[in-house]
Design a protein around this motif. Structure first.
Motif, mmCIF file in Angstrom:
data_model
loop_
_atom_site.group_PDB
_atom_site.id
_atom_site.type_symbol
_atom_site.label_atom_id
_atom_site.label_comp_id
_atom_site.label_asym_id
_atom_site.label_seq_id
_atom_site.Cartn_x
_atom_site.Cartn_y
_atom_site.Cartn_z
ATOM 1 N N SER A 2 -12.204 -2.648 6.794
ATOM 2 C CA SER A 2 -12.479 -1.344 6.211
ATOM 3 C C SER A 2 -11.266 -0.427 6.224
ATOM 4 N N SER A 3 -10.234 -0.764 6.976
ATOM 5 C CA SER A 3 -9.041 0.073 7.034
ATOM 6 C C SER A 3 -8.088 -0.169 5.862
ATOM 7 N N PHE A 4 -8.408 -1.127 5.012
ATOM 8 C CA PHE A 4 -7.564 -1.409 3.849
ATOM 9 C C PHE A 4 -7.611 -0.238 2.869
ATOM 10 N N ARG A 31 2.748 -3.621 8.605
ATOM 11 C CA ARG A 31 1.375 -3.158 8.379
ATOM 12 C C ARG A 31 0.323 -4.114 8.941
ATOM 13 N N TRP A 52 -0.967 -1.823 0.951
ATOM 14 C CA TRP A 52 -0.715 -0.418 0.661
ATOM 15 C C TRP A 52 0.286 -0.264 -0.487
#
Length: 65
Positions: A2-4, A31, A52
């Protein structure tokens, strides 16, 4: 995962990214994730590309000399 960042063309990032300890070839940051598929680009193919930079479009921006 979910942090993507939000990735329009990657609804399930686990299929296209893997964990890594390498720095991103574009932003130079560690990253923890890299794109595991081939990258279609003009010039040298980046070895490590983080999600990112893909989400921001950093790799798609034309490079000027």
């Amino acid at each position: 995962m979910s942090s993507f960042p939000r990735l329009t063309y990657f609804p399930d990032p686990s299929e296209s990214f893997r964990e890594t300890i390498e720095k991103c070839s574009c932003c130079g940051q560690m990253r923890g994730w890299e794109y595991k598929q081939n990258v279609y680009c003009v010039g040298e193919n980046p070895k490590h590309l983080c999600p990112w930079c893909i989400a921001e479009g950093s790799m798609s921006a034309p490079q000027t000399a």
